[in-house]
Design a protein around this motif. Structure first.
Motif, PDB file in Angstrom:
ATOM      1  N   ASN A 224      43.820  35.717  48.086  1.00  0.00           N
ATOM      2  CA  ASN A 224      43.960  35.321  46.691  1.00  0.00           C
ATOM      3  C   ASN A 224      44.225  36.490  45.750  1.00  0.00           C
ATOM      4  N   ALA A 225      43.518  37.615  45.935  1.00  0.00           N
ATOM      5  CA  ALA A 225      43.624  38.720  44.985  1.00  0.00           C
ATOM      6  C   ALA A 225      44.283  39.927  45.631  1.00  0.00           C
ATOM      7  N   VAL A 226      45.063  40.630  44.843  1.00  0.00           N
ATOM      8  CA  VAL A 226      45.703  41.863  45.295  1.00  0.00           C
ATOM      9  C   VAL A 226      44.712  43.006  45.085  1.00  0.00           C
ATOM     10  N   PRO A 227      44.385  43.771  46.124  1.00  0.00           N
ATOM     11  CA  PRO A 227      43.444  44.881  45.954  1.00  0.00           C
ATOM     12  C   PRO A 227      43.907  45.838  44.857  1.00  0.00           C
ATOM     13  N   GLY A 228      42.941  46.251  44.022  1.00  0.00           N
ATOM     14  CA  GLY A 228      43.256  47.212  42.975  1.00  0.00           C
ATOM     15  C   GLY A 228      43.881  46.604  41.741  1.00  0.00           C
ATOM     16  N   ARG A 229      43.803  45.276  41.587  1.00  0.00           N
ATOM     17  CA  ARG A 229      44.325  44.600  40.397  1.00  0.00           C
ATOM     18  C   ARG A 229      43.179  43.828  39.757  1.00  0.00           C
TER      19      ARG A 229
END
Length: 651
Positions: A224-229
């Motif tokens: 679901n989430a992009v690392p570092g965003r």
């Protein structure tokens, strides 16, 4: 203890009573006086020596037994105190804790890291006034950093806390430097790969099959989430309006594939404090992350700031603040005068409007899709040409911050659209449940107000193993009698009635609510009789229902109503008013009689608990009547119906 007493009385006998030896030395009344011989003198001296030895031996024995008794008593008292503390009720425990002065510290629990194993709630040092850690050096842990401005401690469980010294509040630039930048913290943050709990622990084939759906949830969560965003927002308004903003912000984070950084519950016009509590103090964020697939951090996890500050600091907090880039929407944040949140003060953040080139509304749009599309367009960073030198590091030696790393929206509350309301509840709200600690505190309140369940009496419907729409089975609540609960929003609502409009035409009257409760009781009686008839034969004398006894349900009321005449109506109806105030005493120290049971919630737990515990109580009522013009009522009806399958209505 008994042996000591026996020795004590034995010693008294030897000192004051007539012993056999003393009797042998006493002259008989009928005898004549004579000079004792040498042998009699020796015998007399030996007798004295024997007596002295006996007295010495008894004395030593007494002292030894006395020491043993003191040691045993001390151990017994310590054990009894520990037993009392562990088995005593929550109220006594919190009253004892309340006597401890809270230190001026900020305790930062282990962060809720996306894609990381859950953190056990008990490992987190609590933040409530009644539960602050004691200020002894041993309990603070070891010092890992000590400067002129702060001292940082590390606890045995791995958590850290920072104590702010008076010098910190006298030097803005130095304090600001020591706090560091939240952007640099995010830029250097490591991303932990999540492993499902059942895989870590190992299990049988049946257990693996049972968790097959969990694996799918974990896969969705990881993607679901992009690392570092990251994505965050500014909390505005009262507590329930802030929760509405939270739901919309979490939905945005999901659509943007970013980790949500969750602000605390911000001080507002209803609760005026410097700092607000984190959501994990009341809600189960671990379960939310797993079930919603939305990674969450809390602001407490990335920036240590003072929770208690000197009075004058409130007028100079911006001297300690760092720039906080955020995109305006709904007109909030178009100019600094539009911002009225306390969150920025707590975390020392100076709002800087981030201008989005694609926003043609100048930050005034309230359309969800429009705001999402603007935020989706990350800043384009040109790559260096082939053979070109890498850009120099920052002049201050800091961390290079990716301009695409951070997104913020000033006020998600006003965002709307065709399906926003349904999505925020179905994809966010339904999964954000209260934690077990908060639910247990509500159990304590129901114990006081409703008492124990009598034999054969129906109990509240959320029992062991109940799996709700929220997708998880929480620890079973204690059994309580079924009850009806009313959220009677008054106070500020009355003041908002249009000029010239009668109050009865503006807000729901208590008499109308009483009629609605009569309808509920009539429907309950009809359902019970129908069920009774199905279990009886034609020749059963009770089949006609004549022997059926119906007992009305107790009615609980949560309200901000203060007018005596309205409260008297509630009293005459026999309803139970939730009263979080303290007992009052007269000049003689005697408790004044009251029409309500005083719970003393705010004094024992702090100013954030009365409204939060009311919110939990509203979800527990088997029947809930709320006000259609109240955000708190709307949330309560959604929660009660989805989590516990309770019957709810808005008037």
């Amino acid at each position: 203890m008994a042996n000591g007493n026996i020795q004590y009385h034995s010693l008294k006998t030897r000192e004051g009573a007539s012993s056999p030896a003393s009797r042998s030395r006493s002259p008989s009344p009928n005898s004549t006086s004579r000079i004792p011989s040498r042998s009699s003198n020796n015998s007399h001296n030996n007798s004295r020596i024997s007596i002295a030895k006996a007295i010495l031996l008894v004395s030593v024995s007494f002292m030894f037994l006395a020491l043993v008794h003191v040691s045993y008593s001390a151990q017994y008292e310590d054990g009894a105190a520990a037993t009392t503390s562990s088995s005593g009720d929550l109220e006594n425990h919190q009253q004892q804790q309340q006597q401890k002065p809270p230190p001026t510290t900020l305790v930062t629990p282990k962060p809720v890291v996306p894609n990381s194993p859950p953190v056990t709630p008990q490992e987190q040092p609590p933040h409530t006034p009644a539960e602050q850690p004691q200020s002894s050096e041993a309990e603070k842990g070891s010092i890992i950093s000590d400067t002129d401005l702060t001292t940082t401690y590390r606890y045995e469980n791995g958590t850290e806390s920072r104590v702010f010294k008076p010098n910190f509040f006298k030097n803005g630039p130095a304090g600001k430097k020591e706090l560091g930048s939240f952007l640099e913290t995010l830029a250097t943050r490591s991303w932990v790969v999540h492993q499902p709990e059942h895989k870590l622990e190992g299990g049988t084939e049946d257990e693996e099959q049972e968790h097959e759906n969990d694996d799918q949830d974990d896969d969705n969560h990881d993607q679901n989430a992009v690392p570092g965003r990251y994505f965050s927002y500014l909390p505005m308004g009262g507590g329930n309006n802030q929760f509405t903003s939270l739901q919309k912000a979490a939905l945005l984070a999901k659509d943007l594939k970013r980790t949500l950084i969750l602000p605390p519950i911000s001080p507002n016009s209803h609760i005026k404090t410097w700092a607000g509590p984190r959501y994990s103090q009341f809600y189960d964020l671990e379960s939310f992350i797993q079930k919603s697939g939305i990674p969450v951090l809390e602001w407490h996890d990335i920036k240590l700031t003072p929770e208690n500050v000197p009075g004058g600091f409130g007028r100079q907090w911006e001297e300690f603040s760092e720039d906080f880039p955020c995109t305006a929407n709904g007109g909030i944040g178009v100019s600094n005068t539009s911002l009225y949140d306390k969150f920025r003060q707590q975390f020392l953040l100076k709002y800087v409007r981030a201008v989005a080139s694609d926003d043609k509304t100048e930050g005034k749009s309230t359309d969800y899709k429009y705001a999402r599309d603007v935020l989706l367009k990350d800043t384009v960073v040109a790559a260096p040409a082939a053979g070109a030198a890498a850009p120099p590091p920052p002049a201050n030696g800091g961390v290079v911050v990716d301009p695409n790393m951070w997104k913020c929206l000033s006020c998600p509350y006003f965002l709307g659209g065709p399906d926003v309301g349904s999505r925020t509840w179905a994809e966010v709200g339904v999964f954000l449940r209260f934690n077990e600690k908060t639910e247990a505190m509500v159990d304590d309140i129901l114990d006081v107000l409703l008492g124990p369940v009598t034999e054969g009496e129906p109990t509240t419907t959320a029992g062991p193993g109940i799996v709700t729409t929220g997708g998880s089975s929480h620890k079973a609540f204690r059994p309580h009698p079924q009850f009806i609960i009313i959220h009677l929003r008054r106070g500020d609502i009355v003041n908002k009635c249009p000029a010239g409009m009668a109050e009865k035409d503006c807000i729901v009257q208590i008499e109308a609510i009483a009629d609605k409760i009569d309808e509920i009781e009539k429907a309950r009686r009809t359902e019970a009789l129908e069920a009774l008839k199905k279990t009886m034969t034609d020749d059963d004398p009770a089949s006609d229902g004549r022997n059926y006894a119906h007992k009305r349900l107790p009615v609980l009321v949560t309200t901000n109503e203060q007018r005596r005449e309205e409260l008297d109506k509630i009293d005459r109806l026999g309803w139970i008013l939730l009263d979080h105030g303290d007992v009052e005493k007269d000049e003689k120290g005697q408790i004044k009689p009251s029409m309500t049971k005083k719970l003393g919630t705010e004094t024992r737990f702090g100013p954030w608990y009365p409204s939060m515990l009311d919110a939990v109580l509203l979800t527990r009522g088997d029947y809930l009547i709320g006000m259609a013009n109240s955000r708190m009522s709307i949330l309560a009806t959604q929660r009660g119906a989805a989590w516990h399958n309770h019957k709810t209505m808005l008037m």
